[in-house]
Write an enzyme that holds these catalytic residues in place. Structure first.
Site, PDB file in Angstrom:
ATOM      1  N   THR A   1      -1.544  -7.180   4.925  1.00 41.45           N
ATOM      2  CA  THR A   1      -2.754  -7.280   5.053  1.00 41.45           C
ATOM      3  C   THR A   1      -3.139  -8.090   3.251  1.00 41.45           C
ATOM      4  O   THR A   1      -4.652  -8.436   3.387  1.00 41.45           O
ATOM      5  CB  THR A   1      -3.374  -5.879   5.013  1.00 41.45           C
TER       6      THR A   1
ATOM      7  N   HIS B   1       5.373  -2.552   6.779  1.00 41.87           N
ATOM      8  CA  HIS B   1       5.934  -1.269   7.659  1.00 41.87           C
ATOM      9  C   HIS B   1       6.515  -1.454   8.639  1.00 41.87           C
ATOM     10  O   HIS B   1       7.566   0.030   8.896  1.00 41.87           O
ATOM     11  CB  HIS B   1       4.861   0.124   8.034  1.00 41.87           C
TER      12      HIS B   1
ATOM     13  N   CYS C   1       4.055  -6.567   9.935  1.00 42.47           N
ATOM     14  CA  CYS C   1       3.379  -5.692   8.604  1.00 42.47           C
ATOM     15  C   CYS C   1       4.036  -5.201   8.491  1.00 42.47           C
ATOM     16  O   CYS C   1       5.404  -4.713   8.525  1.00 42.47           O
ATOM     17  CB  CYS C   1       2.005  -4.552   9.110  1.00 42.47           C
TER      18      CYS C   1
ATOM     19  N   SER D   1       1.048  -1.362   0.250  1.00 42.90           N
ATOM     20  CA  SER D   1      -0.086   0.180   0.149  1.00 42.90           C
ATOM     21  C   SER D   1       0.960   1.975   0.293  1.00 42.90           C
ATOM     22  O   SER D   1       0.123   2.499  -0.170  1.00 42.90           O
ATOM     23  CB  SER D   1      -0.530   0.069   1.312  1.00 42.90           C
TER      24      SER D   1
END
Ligand code: DGL
Length: 264
Positions: A76, A187, A185, A12
């Site tokens: 995700t 990130h 995640c 994303s």
């Protein structure tokens, strides 16, 4: 025979850069095409349908760009849409970020594993399911930490803002006696130092990008997909230009990267 088609990577936003950077380090002769869906960020609070719609589109785009492999550098997307993404990728090699990590930790000496991830990943219980597939005796405690992606995307790492959020999330009662933590995640490796400083070495932080890229190398070798480009190209597509992405991509990949806005 070498295959010099690019490796496709998507997320994303900046998170997948933690995986792409590891690809560059361990496979320095590979061209990379990265897609950051910054226009639709964060994925973590969206529905399965929406995440599937965005991520299958990106996968089809990367296949059209002639990628020899696609790395879903997003937990995700993996936890919610991997089957649909697999269909979109057809017979192209597809690597996700959860199964190699789950397999690795399941066979190591852990007892109680904490996972921090987005809401959509935690609600899917993907880590619990994947890990228990290999080892039913492990305790897996999942915690949604939805503030962390916006903090990272907005450039607030290593500030009191990130410190407070991380400390407050990690003081979760059920995390008291974990021996291992998975940053679920892509990130989160960007705040790994801050996570480490909360646990002060008491808890092992799993290096997911390294595990994922080792899996990629293994599969590429098996399928004769390794390249030997002497001076590889790093092409970044963003669905919305953000300063933070450009800064981080240049920091990881050098100034000569190609950065392009692309609406799918
Ligand atoms: N980096 C992603 C992940 O691994 C997505 C974060 C988000 O967009 O919410 O889950």
């Amino acid at each position: 025979m070498n295959d010099n088609r690019p490796i496709g990577v998507f997320d994303s936003g900046v998170g997948g850069l933690t995986v792409a950077k590891e690809i560059k380090r361990l496979l320095p002769h590979e061209n990379i095409i990265y897609f950051g869906d910054t226009k639709h960020l964060p994925y973590g609070d969206k529905s399965k349908e929406t995440i599937t719609k965005f991520t299958t589109k990106i996968t089809k785009f990367l296949i059209k760009e002639n990628c020899k492999a696609v790395v879903v550098a997003c937990n995700t997307a993996t936890s919610n849409s991997i089957e649909e993404i697999r269909k979109a990728a057809k017979d192209t090699l597809l690597i996700d970020v959860i199964s190699p990590v789950a397999k690795k930790v399941a066979y190591e000496l852990h007892q109680k594993i904490g996972v921090i991830a987005t809401k959509a990943t935690v609600n899917s219980h993907a880590y619990q399911k994947y890990i228990r597939k290999y080892n039913r005796h492990l305790k897996v405690i999942e915690l949604a930490t939805p503030l962390l992606v916006p903090i990272i995307e907005e450039g607030f790492r290593n500030t009191p803002v990130s410190r407070h959020a991380i400390e407050s999330y990690l003081s979760y009662k059920k995390f008291e006696d974990i021996d291992t933590i998975i940053l679920g995640c892509t990130h989160y490796p960007l705040i790994e130092k801050e996570v480490n400083s909360v646990f002060q070495g008491r808890v092992k932080v799993v290096d997911s990008p390294l595990i994922v890229v080792n899996q990629l190398i293994h599969e590429m070798e098996k399928n004769n997909l390794l390249g030997n480009t002497p001076d590889p190209e790093y092409h970044f597509y963003l669905s919305d230009y953000t300063e933070n992405f450009a800064k981080l991509a240049k920091q990881f990949f050098g100034k000569s990267i190609i950065l392009e806005q692309k609406r799918l």
